[in-house]
Write a protein that holds these residues in place. Structure first.
Motif, mmCIF file in Angstrom:
data_model
loop_
_atom_site.group_PDB
_atom_site.id
_atom_site.type_symbol
_atom_site.label_atom_id
_atom_site.label_comp_id
_atom_site.label_asym_id
_atom_site.label_seq_id
_atom_site.Cartn_x
_atom_site.Cartn_y
_atom_site.Cartn_z
ATOM 1 N N GLN B 75 0.830 -1.361 0.054
ATOM 2 C CA GLN B 75 -0.166 -0.434 -0.112
ATOM 3 C C GLN B 75 1.170 1.234 0.031
ATOM 4 O O GLN B 75 0.343 2.039 -0.028
ATOM 5 N N PRO B 87 -5.273 -3.210 -19.140
ATOM 6 C CA PRO B 87 -6.884 -3.822 -19.280
ATOM 7 C C PRO B 87 -8.074 -2.901 -20.426
ATOM 8 O O PRO B 87 -7.954 -1.864 -20.256
ATOM 9 N N GLU B 93 -12.893 3.715 -14.464
ATOM 10 C CA GLU B 93 -13.540 2.232 -13.975
ATOM 11 C C GLU B 93 -12.100 2.060 -13.571
ATOM 12 O O GLU B 93 -12.247 1.211 -12.626
ATOM 13 N N LEU B 97 -11.273 0.812 -9.644
ATOM 14 C CA LEU B 97 -10.670 -0.881 -9.359
ATOM 15 C C LEU B 97 -10.055 -1.241 -8.781
ATOM 16 O O LEU B 97 -9.159 -1.771 -8.142
ATOM 17 N N ASN B 98 -9.142 0.229 -8.709
ATOM 18 C CA ASN B 98 -7.709 0.204 -8.921
ATOM 19 C C ASN B 98 -6.987 0.570 -7.309
ATOM 20 O O ASN B 98 -6.173 0.667 -6.141
ATOM 21 N N ALA B 100 -9.321 1.545 -4.626
ATOM 22 C CA ALA B 100 -9.233 1.326 -4.158
ATOM 23 C C ALA B 100 -8.600 0.976 -2.850
ATOM 24 O O ALA B 100 -8.597 0.319 -1.644
ATOM 25 N N PHE B 101 -7.310 0.200 -3.155
ATOM 26 C CA PHE B 101 -6.748 -0.683 -2.830
ATOM 27 C C PHE B 101 -5.745 0.556 -1.966
ATOM 28 O O PHE B 101 -4.497 -0.042 -0.811
ATOM 29 N N TYR B 102 -5.210 1.378 -2.321
ATOM 30 C CA TYR B 102 -4.365 2.476 -1.828
ATOM 31 C C TYR B 102 -5.301 2.752 -1.149
ATOM 32 O O TYR B 102 -6.141 3.900 -1.394
#
Lengths: 287, 278
Positions: B75, B87, B93, B97-98, B100-102
């Motif tokens: 993180q 992608p 989008e 999607l990505n 949210a991980f940070y």
């Protein structure tokens, strides 16, 4: 072990959104393939789409499609351009593998089963209306469902390990190894069953013996698998006669008690073991 | 923040990629990682980010062992590779999607960077050119607000106006608790951007000094005649005369020409290094 439901959910959604077109198209292709194959059988075979054909399409299709899908599920971790993003995504190896397992070992079999159910019933309806066959939808005992489920999970867990291990040619490699293991399984089934049978008359065929009013003198295994049922030849001698003549009769014997539990444990534990190997492979994955 | 101790890495034991690396990097600085093609720059970034595991020695980044790739570590670190595959998603989008991980992902900043890069935010990633997609990825990398940001050849694939935009965006983005390493062999692209220069050569860290120290020790100048310059270390023919790197005897800092410095170091290693080792 590092696991967060939040990250699992995010990974699950990410997997779906990034692959939804492929998944929908693949599902449609499988459905179409099944319909074509089943309709072909229904109209060309003398007996139509019997339960044997339905079973074959279910199990063989599930295994082949599972091998094909499973061989791609962890592919991105091996590809340099994609692997950096996949490995560096802030989630643990456990969470990443859990998402792969959910898609491969849970959602995929359920979707395949659903498609097969719909396709089979559609073709059976067509068959009843347009041919003179009156085949019915296949039915399974709980035991058969359980055994088949564990066997399919075992194969899918195996392809997961292959996907985590091999960088290239995962599908042919997995298919070759699976075929080799199955071949070994087939040729080792006979000695394994002989060992299990140990030339004793299986206890659970007593009612069968009573019916024949003959005296059993031995039992010989000649087919089947130790995990499902074994085909046993029982040698009989007619009672009250001194004649040396021996009759043999075939009977299918299912494993019971401790042996059955042992077989189930093996079938359950092997996928768990394979998942642990896949987890270690993913955790130790370098670029 | 980043500490590498006796770190070595190889694919084959007889040809080391990196050997006995000692490095300690501090926050609040932009490090330019320079070296020839195949010198080991990318491998060093991959070792720092936990994508490769050291064969010997230790790596500590933000008090984590990178190879364990714990989510709390991931993180706080982002590596933008030289080549990547995007992608088939729209930019919103992708960010949803990505990002949210940070935990510290700054969506507003991401859009500001996109604007600075002149990229339309509604685009589909797979339809963008490589350069455009790279700008989106750079904007995403910066917006993650991670503590360690690793950019591998960030200007590869960018056209000349985009390189200017890149320098402009990078210049104002680094916080005091952040560290950035930019690897490149196009050293001119990093002019006026970096605080420290790291040079990898022959599997080792050849040079690790601040830009201020370089400006203090070396003079970068143009001259019509080489005789006008006192003991030049390195020179190249220029449009009018020579571009020269020489010892800085005046004590007045000159503007560093990154490419000239790199070439001087590569051709006159001992002489340049001896000036910094005292």
């Amino acid at each position: 072990m590092n696991f967060s439901l939040y990250r699992f959910r995010k990974l699950f959604i990410k997997q779906w959104v990034e692959n939804r077109k492929l998944y929908i198209l693949a599902t449609l292709a499988i459905a179409l393939g099944m319909l074509v194959l089943m309709t072909g059988i229904a109209f060309s075979d003398d007996t139509g789409l019997q339960t044997g054909g339905q079973d074959g399409i279910l199990v063989i299709g599930l295994l082949l499609c599972g091998l094909a899908y499973g061989s791609t599920i962890l592919k991105r971790y091996h590809h340099k351009a994609e692997g950096i993003g996949a490995l560096m995504l802030p989630a643990s190896a456990t969470e990443k593998l859990a998402v792969a397992i959910t898609y491969l070992m849970l959602i995929f079999p359920l979707v395949y089963l659903g498609v097969w159910f719909l396709a089979t019933n559609t073709v059976l309806t067509i068959e009843r209306n347009f041919t003179r066959h009156a085949n019915h939808f296949t039915s399974y005992t709980f035991r058969e469902v359980l055994m088949t489920f564990f066997f399919v999970e075992l194969v899918l867990a195996f392809v997961l390990v292959c996907s985590a291990t091999f960088r290239r040619y995962v599908f042919p490699v997995a298919l070759s190894i699976a075929c080799a293991v199955m071949f070994l399984g087939v040729i080792s089934a006979e000695p394994m069953m002989k060992k299990l049978l140990n030339n004793r008359i299986p206890e659970n065929i007593a009612p069968y013996l009573e019916h024949f009013r003959q005296e059993p003198i031995g039992a010989r295994s000649y087919g089947g698998t130790p995990f499902k049922d074994m085909q046993v030849l029982i040698d009989f001698r007619i009672r009250d006669l001194t004649s040396p003549m021996v009759n043999s009769s075939s009977v299918s014997v299912q494993l019971n008690g401790g042996k059955y539990v042992l077989a189930m444990c093996i079938l359950f534990l092997l996928p768990v073991l394979l998942i642990c190997i896949a987890w270690l492979k993913l955790k130790e994955q370098e670029l | 923040m980043i500490s590498l101790d006796h770190l070595s890495f190889y694919y084959r034991k007889d040809s080391p990629v990196l050997e006995n690396i000692h490095l300690s990097l501090q926050p609040g600085r932009i490090y330019g990682l320079l070296g020839r093609n195949g010198a080991g720059k990318s491998s060093l970034l991959h070792l720092i980010s936990g994508l490769l595991f050291p064969k010997t020695g230790k790596a500590r980044v933000l008090d984590f062992t990178p190879g364990k790739r714990q989510p709390a570590f991931l993180q706080q670190i982002f590596l933008l590779p030289e080549e990547f595959r995007v992608p088939d998603l729209t930019i919103p989008e992708f960010v949803k999607l990505n990002g949210a991980f940070y935990p510290d992902f700054d969506s507003q900043a991401f859009h500001q960077y996109l604007e600075a890069f002149e990229v339309t935010p509604k685009n589909r990633l797979s339809r963008l050119s490589f350069g455009q997609a790279k700008k989106v990825m750079i904007a995403f990398a910066l917006a993650t607000r991670v503590k360690v940001l690793l950019l591998d050849e960030p200007t590869n694939g960018l056209d000349i106006p985009s390189k200017r935009q890149f320098r402009k965006v990078i210049a104002g983005t680094l916080q005091d608790d952040q560290l950035m390493i930019m690897s490149t062999h196009q050293v001119k692209d990093l002019d006026n951007l970096i605080d420290n220069i790291l040079v990898v050569d022959e599997s080792r860290i050849l040079f690790n000094q601040s830009v201020d120290a370089i400006a203090d020790k070396l003079l970068f100048t143009h001259s019509f005649s080489l005789e006008e310059v006192q003991s030049p270390i390195y020179y190249e023919g220029a449009l009018k005369g020579y571009a020269v790197v020489a010892p800085n005897h005046s004590g007045v800092a000159s503007k560093i020409d990154m490419e000239m410095f790199f070439n001087a170091l590569m051709t006159e290693k001992q002489q340049v290094l001896s000036m910094f080792n005292h």
